[in-house]
Scaffold this active site. Sequence first.
Site, PDB file in Angstrom:
ATOM      1  N   ALA A 110      19.065   8.743   1.941  1.00 51.42           N
ATOM      2  CA  ALA A 110      20.302   8.775   0.941  1.00 51.42           C
ATOM      3  C   ALA A 110      19.994   8.365  -0.303  1.00 51.42           C
ATOM      4  O   ALA A 110      19.616   7.221  -0.369  1.00 51.42           O
ATOM      5  CB  ALA A 110      21.773   8.383   1.538  1.00 51.42           C
ATOM      6  N   GLN A 114      20.918  16.995   7.452  1.00 52.64           N
ATOM      7  CA  GLN A 114      21.375  15.948   8.459  1.00 52.64           C
ATOM      8  C   GLN A 114      23.002  15.686   8.380  1.00 52.64           C
ATOM      9  O   GLN A 114      23.243  15.607   7.201  1.00 52.64           O
ATOM     10  CB  GLN A 114      20.545  14.729   8.147  1.00 52.64           C
ATOM     11  CG  GLN A 114      20.950  13.441   9.148  1.00 52.64           C
ATOM     12  CD  GLN A 114      20.152  12.053   8.993  1.00 52.64           C
ATOM     13  OE1 GLN A 114      20.607  11.568   7.910  1.00 52.64           O
ATOM     14  NE2 GLN A 114      19.244  12.001   9.644  1.00 52.64           N
ATOM     15  N   CYS A 174      21.241   5.569  10.611  1.00 49.96           N
ATOM     16  CA  CYS A 174      21.576   4.657   9.405  1.00 49.96           C
ATOM     17  C   CYS A 174      22.331   3.373   9.730  1.00 49.96           C
ATOM     18  O   CYS A 174      23.197   3.353  10.435  1.00 49.96           O
ATOM     19  CB  CYS A 174      22.726   5.712   8.578  1.00 49.96           C
ATOM     20  SG  CYS A 174      23.038   4.899   6.957  1.00 49.96           S
ATOM     21  N   LYS A 233      18.113  11.676  15.228  1.00 54.00           N
ATOM     22  CA  LYS A 233      17.529  10.216  14.708  1.00 54.00           C
ATOM     23  C   LYS A 233      18.100   9.154  15.021  1.00 54.00           C
ATOM     24  O   LYS A 233      19.608   9.088  14.880  1.00 54.00           O
ATOM     25  CB  LYS A 233      17.118  10.252  13.132  1.00 54.00           C
ATOM     26  CG  LYS A 233      16.253   9.337  12.608  1.00 54.00           C
ATOM     27  CD  LYS A 233      15.776   9.598  11.225  1.00 54.00           C
ATOM     28  CE  LYS A 233      14.856   8.735  10.403  1.00 54.00           C
ATOM     29  NZ  LYS A 233      15.124   7.314  10.516  1.00 54.00           N
ATOM     30  N   HIS A 269      13.204   5.276  14.648  1.00 44.61           N
ATOM     31  CA  HIS A 269      12.774   4.080  13.820  1.00 44.61           C
ATOM     32  C   HIS A 269      12.701   3.027  14.424  1.00 44.61           C
ATOM     33  O   HIS A 269      13.680   2.300  15.189  1.00 44.61           O
ATOM     34  CB  HIS A 269      13.998   4.034  12.572  1.00 44.61           C
ATOM     35  CG  HIS A 269      13.656   3.133  11.708  1.00 44.61           C
ATOM     36  ND1 HIS A 269      13.572   3.406  10.205  1.00 44.61           N
ATOM     37  CD2 HIS A 269      13.394   1.931  11.713  1.00 44.61           C
ATOM     38  CE1 HIS A 269      13.233   2.300   9.531  1.00 44.61           C
ATOM     39  NE2 HIS A 269      12.997   1.180  10.116  1.00 44.61           N
ATOM     40  N   ASN A 324       8.980   6.268  13.272  1.00 47.30           N
ATOM     41  CA  ASN A 324       9.436   5.878  11.985  1.00 47.30           C
ATOM     42  C   ASN A 324       9.230   4.552  11.763  1.00 47.30           C
ATOM     43  O   ASN A 324       9.750   3.715  12.656  1.00 47.30           O
ATOM     44  CB  ASN A 324      10.686   6.683  11.761  1.00 47.30           C
ATOM     45  CG  ASN A 324      11.184   6.478  10.182  1.00 47.30           C
ATOM     46  OD1 ASN A 324      12.399   6.010  10.158  1.00 47.30           O
ATOM     47  ND2 ASN A 324      10.510   6.323   9.013  1.00 47.30           N
ATOM     48  N   ASP A 380       7.580   1.665   8.733  1.00 45.66           N
ATOM     49  CA  ASP A 380       6.916   0.711   8.179  1.00 45.66           C
ATOM     50  C   ASP A 380       5.402   1.528   8.066  1.00 45.66           C
ATOM     51  O   ASP A 380       4.321   0.848   8.116  1.00 45.66           O
ATOM     52  CB  ASP A 380       6.513  -0.690   8.834  1.00 45.66           C
ATOM     53  CG  ASP A 380       7.566  -1.764   8.791  1.00 45.66           C
ATOM     54  OD1 ASP A 380       8.503  -1.269   7.741  1.00 45.66           O
ATOM     55  OD2 ASP A 380       7.495  -2.468   9.334  1.00 45.66           O
ATOM     56  N   GLY A 400       9.417   7.007   5.206  1.00 46.03           N
ATOM     57  CA  GLY A 400      10.466   6.651   4.261  1.00 46.03           C
ATOM     58  C   GLY A 400      10.186   6.287   3.363  1.00 46.03           C
ATOM     59  O   GLY A 400       9.637   7.067   2.069  1.00 46.03           O
ATOM     60  N   ARG A 401      10.449   4.736   3.099  1.00 43.23           N
ATOM     61  CA  ARG A 401      10.090   3.896   1.865  1.00 43.23           C
ATOM     62  C   ARG A 401       8.625   3.948   1.350  1.00 43.23           C
ATOM     63  O   ARG A 401       8.509   4.065   0.321  1.00 43.23           O
ATOM     64  CB  ARG A 401      10.562   2.422   2.240  1.00 43.23           C
ATOM     65  CG  ARG A 401      12.066   2.517   2.157  1.00 43.23           C
ATOM     66  CD  ARG A 401      12.519   1.098   2.736  1.00 43.23           C
ATOM     67  NE  ARG A 401      12.038   0.760   3.968  1.00 43.23           N
ATOM     68  CZ  ARG A 401      11.790  -0.640   4.386  1.00 43.23           C
ATOM     69  NH1 ARG A 401      12.162  -1.646   3.749  1.00 43.23           N
ATOM     70  NH2 ARG A 401      11.409  -0.628   5.799  1.00 43.23           N
TER      71      ARG A 401
END
Length: 346
Positions: A26, A78, A108, A147, A177, A208, A210, A232-233
């Site tokens: 998001a 999503q 989330c 997810k 994750h 998912n 790191d 992701g990040r």
Amino acid sequence: MTLMITSPPAIGPYQLPNPVMLAPMAGVTDRPFRQLCRRLGAGWVVGEMVTADPSLWHTRKSQLRMDHQGEPAPRVVQIAGGDAEMLAQAARLNAELGAQIIDINMGCPAKKVCNKAAGSALMRDEALVAEILDAVVSAVDIPVTLKIRTGWCAASNNALRIAKLAESAGIQALAVHGRHREQRYTGEAEYDTIAEVKSHLAIPVIANGDITSPEKAAYVLRYTGADAVMIGRGAQGNPWIFQQITHYLTHGERLAPPSLTERCQILLEHLQALHAFYGDTMGVRIARKHVGWYLNDDQRFSDAEQRALKQQFNALASTEAQFDWINNAMTHDAAQRLLAKGSHAA
């Protein structure tokens, strides 16, 4: 020697070109960023989380999040919520609007999402999870994916039970994750749970958490047996990570990093797309966080220099000033001159 662990999976009728995906985030994975990551090698991209409550879709934020104009297939939307029928209705409406995959968010960790019994909070109620999965899968004739996290907390690691419910309900791919909700994004992701889930499921499982380098992606694929990795990040300020991972998995060697000229060109193209998508006022604000991430990934500068450059850029109030600043910082010497000028630069 190649390092490709497995052939890229197919999800429904869609064959992935490679096993490297962009995670939904998001405020990050808007249309400009999705298109950029896809152009730079992402085999699969997922849009920002959209609320399942259609009464909120009139807001500008929701309208922008639901904008997939010009994007190639598959268009993945999503949805998030805690009511089975509302999620089913949201899935139907998004399919009518052009979604080709529906992804359900049960991962989330944000408090404002969990407080509404949505996101990863749903993992505390397995009966509700089963109801939601059955309702959404039954509501549409396009693939539905899911997810999740490893659980709500360390004492309630129930990812495997949720995964089995998902497969039984007809979910066609599962992303996990490797953190529980209480960790949010702190600590280190663990991959034992993902490996356990993969060992019990026939549907594609996506790892998912790191994954920030080609070597880490190869390790996670080997360790978990997952069908794909989701970034992701690690893609923030580093959208070329997708082509770097794919090259490493295919050839067993690192791809040369993009040159400074290439990095600046990508950044400029990204900003142009942001300003075109959001307009000048919002575009200026949103560009600041992305430029901050690009600077974080720029090894030319010390931490103190990165902070000073971010401070300079964040003070700029117009599209033209932002582009002028980036063009003036395209070489190390130019950036050092900007630093020397202090907050009055650009």
